[in-house]
Scaffold this active site. Sequence first.
Site, PDB file in Angstrom:
ATOM      1  N   HIS A  80      28.032 -67.246 -54.402  1.00 38.59           N
ATOM      2  CA  HIS A  80      26.713 -67.316 -55.069  1.00 38.59           C
ATOM      3  C   HIS A  80      26.807 -68.269 -56.366  1.00 38.59           C
ATOM      4  O   HIS A  80      27.940 -68.170 -56.954  1.00 38.59           O
ATOM      5  CB  HIS A  80      25.812 -66.042 -55.252  1.00 38.59           C
ATOM      6  CG  HIS A  80      26.492 -65.026 -56.217  1.00 38.59           C
ATOM      7  ND1 HIS A  80      26.317 -64.991 -57.475  1.00 38.59           N
ATOM      8  CD2 HIS A  80      27.248 -64.233 -55.687  1.00 38.59           C
ATOM      9  CE1 HIS A  80      27.060 -63.866 -57.861  1.00 38.59           C
ATOM     10  NE2 HIS A  80      27.584 -63.363 -56.728  1.00 38.59           N
ATOM     11  N   ASP A  82      24.759 -68.178 -58.958  1.00 37.44           N
ATOM     12  CA  ASP A  82      23.733 -67.593 -60.080  1.00 37.44           C
ATOM     13  C   ASP A  82      24.704 -66.536 -60.633  1.00 37.44           C
ATOM     14  O   ASP A  82      25.535 -65.972 -60.027  1.00 37.44           O
ATOM     15  CB  ASP A  82      22.425 -66.955 -59.554  1.00 37.44           C
ATOM     16  CG  ASP A  82      22.702 -66.141 -58.639  1.00 37.44           C
ATOM     17  OD1 ASP A  82      23.332 -66.265 -57.668  1.00 37.44           O
ATOM     18  OD2 ASP A  82      21.925 -64.918 -58.520  1.00 37.44           O
ATOM     19  N   ASP A 112      32.176 -63.504 -61.134  1.00 39.54           N
ATOM     20  CA  ASP A 112      31.195 -63.096 -60.242  1.00 39.54           C
ATOM     21  C   ASP A 112      30.008 -64.181 -60.458  1.00 39.54           C
ATOM     22  O   ASP A 112      29.209 -64.104 -61.220  1.00 39.54           O
ATOM     23  CB  ASP A 112      30.680 -61.702 -60.704  1.00 39.54           C
ATOM     24  CG  ASP A 112      29.449 -61.438 -59.518  1.00 39.54           C
ATOM     25  OD1 ASP A 112      29.300 -61.888 -58.867  1.00 39.54           O
ATOM     26  OD2 ASP A 112      28.668 -60.346 -60.226  1.00 39.54           O
ATOM     27  N   GLU A 144      21.532 -64.455 -55.642  1.00 36.31           N
ATOM     28  CA  GLU A 144      22.294 -63.402 -55.076  1.00 36.31           C
ATOM     29  C   GLU A 144      21.812 -62.195 -56.008  1.00 36.31           C
ATOM     30  O   GLU A 144      21.723 -61.014 -55.565  1.00 36.31           O
ATOM     31  CB  GLU A 144      23.558 -63.578 -54.913  1.00 36.31           C
ATOM     32  CG  GLU A 144      24.379 -62.559 -54.289  1.00 36.31           C
ATOM     33  CD  GLU A 144      24.658 -61.325 -55.241  1.00 36.31           C
ATOM     34  OE1 GLU A 144      25.310 -60.318 -54.610  1.00 36.31           O
ATOM     35  OE2 GLU A 144      24.933 -61.745 -56.466  1.00 36.31           O
ATOM     36  N   GLU A 145      22.018 -62.499 -57.341  1.00 37.91           N
ATOM     37  CA  GLU A 145      21.824 -61.398 -58.187  1.00 37.91           C
ATOM     38  C   GLU A 145      20.395 -60.748 -58.297  1.00 37.91           C
ATOM     39  O   GLU A 145      20.104 -59.591 -58.919  1.00 37.91           O
ATOM     40  CB  GLU A 145      22.241 -61.603 -59.566  1.00 37.91           C
ATOM     41  CG  GLU A 145      23.659 -62.310 -59.736  1.00 37.91           C
ATOM     42  CD  GLU A 145      24.600 -61.184 -59.729  1.00 37.91           C
ATOM     43  OE1 GLU A 145      24.452 -59.938 -59.500  1.00 37.91           O
ATOM     44  OE2 GLU A 145      25.979 -61.121 -59.716  1.00 37.91           O
ATOM     45  N   GLU A 169      33.431 -62.869 -53.565  1.00 38.31           N
ATOM     46  CA  GLU A 169      33.090 -61.774 -54.765  1.00 38.31           C
ATOM     47  C   GLU A 169      34.323 -61.048 -55.129  1.00 38.31           C
ATOM     48  O   GLU A 169      35.260 -61.093 -54.387  1.00 38.31           O
ATOM     49  CB  GLU A 169      32.120 -60.691 -54.203  1.00 38.31           C
ATOM     50  CG  GLU A 169      30.757 -61.178 -53.773  1.00 38.31           C
ATOM     51  CD  GLU A 169      29.935 -61.358 -54.971  1.00 38.31           C
ATOM     52  OE1 GLU A 169      30.026 -61.235 -55.807  1.00 38.31           O
ATOM     53  OE2 GLU A 169      28.507 -61.624 -54.537  1.00 38.31           O
ATOM     54  N   HIS A 356      29.169 -58.285 -64.598  1.00 39.04           N
ATOM     55  CA  HIS A 356      28.127 -57.698 -65.139  1.00 39.04           C
ATOM     56  C   HIS A 356      28.438 -56.992 -66.323  1.00 39.04           C
ATOM     57  O   HIS A 356      27.651 -56.123 -66.752  1.00 39.04           O
ATOM     58  CB  HIS A 356      27.179 -56.701 -64.235  1.00 39.04           C
ATOM     59  CG  HIS A 356      26.786 -57.393 -62.802  1.00 39.04           C
ATOM     60  ND1 HIS A 356      25.801 -56.988 -61.964  1.00 39.04           N
ATOM     61  CD2 HIS A 356      27.363 -58.507 -62.307  1.00 39.04           C
ATOM     62  CE1 HIS A 356      25.657 -57.543 -60.910  1.00 39.04           C
ATOM     63  NE2 HIS A 356      26.654 -58.547 -60.945  1.00 39.04           N
TER      64      HIS A 356
HETATM   65 ZN    ZN Z   1      28.414 -61.576 -57.260  1.00 37.48          ZN
END
Ligand code: ZN
Length: 386
Positions: A80, A82, A112, A144-145, A169, A356
């Site tokens: 992804h 984003d 990520d 995706e998030e 990932e 994150h």
């Molecule tokens: Zn991710």
Amino acid sequence: MSATPFKLMDMYRDLIAIPSISSTEPSWDQSNEKVIRLLADWFSQLGFAVEVTELEDAPGKFNLVATHGEGDGGLLLAGHTDTVPYDEGRWTKDPFKLTEENGRLYGLGVIDMKGFFAFIIEALKDMDLSKFTKPIRILATADEETSMAGARAIASAMAIKPDYAVIGEPTGLVPVMMHKGHMSEGIRITGKSGHSSDPANGVNALEIMHKVMGRLLDLQGQLKKKYHNPHFNVPYPTLNLGHISGGDSPNRICACCELSFDMRPIPGVPPEELMGLLHHALEPIKQEHPNTMDIFHLHEPNPPFSTDTEGELVQAAADISGHSAQAVNYSTEAPYINQLGCQTIVLGPGNIAQAHQPDEYLDLSFVKPTLDIIQGLVSRFCLEQK
Ligand SMILES: [Zn+2]
């Protein structure tokens, strides 16, 4: 335009420099178009045919599919574009400026997972793509998030049919063969307010919610008894009561109460099955208190994921990475990619613990093994005639 002499760190820097935050909070949410256009340019230069598609449900959000080779089958490398938002003030570095320090690369999306695309190009640039006997495809998705809208669109279009898919990932380069799904649900009880001196003046939403919570706790116990998957440390679907609000004053009958909770289905238990059990559990309360209860998704359920644990992809990924495949507790786009009919694993550089988080980083010790694993998988599934 002259072709880019691809260098891993330059590509990394460029990807991190373009903000592509997705968020359910509109003030944070951004388009991922610039990242997609950059990838489209790079993969074109590598000789891929690129297709960029704007998502119907999410204007300003784009998916990219880059293809080298003809026909169906072959290998899909996916990720992804984003990132999550960043905590202002908690980063000690600029989240959009790639910073190398003490053997680490810092930046929002380094693991990520925008960095994975830099690894793909770095791994492919020295391979002779003309010798490939199977097609190789790259998928770069949006959102995706948040809603997983990009992956959902790919699954519903069914325009690509790879045999094998790897989602990069941050798994610490350990192949992941299954994970739980995630469901966020809400229940609203609408009663009728009235003076507290006479309960007959109203319908107390808190009292009805109390019964609902009793039923949900029973369901929690049932899920634990009914289902079991030994691959997970918590080997059953969970149900967690997360948030409740209702009422305003001790001397008023509570007219409205809302509860939100999540459920995490294990592979083999689709979200619909848990929703069925939920509705069944609450049916008696609905009968007793007609027209008071709404049950609704806070977001679309993300299904659980598992792939053929004995399949060629899991075997090859274990051989090449040196780690046997595992189950994890976080959710990815894998269930949607799986719907394309391929064997699917999640496998990429960096540790999920650093995703994150402020000062997200990639340990540089991942660089060489990541390139070796990508090249190994590409050789295995695109070069050798099976
Ligand atoms: Zn991710």
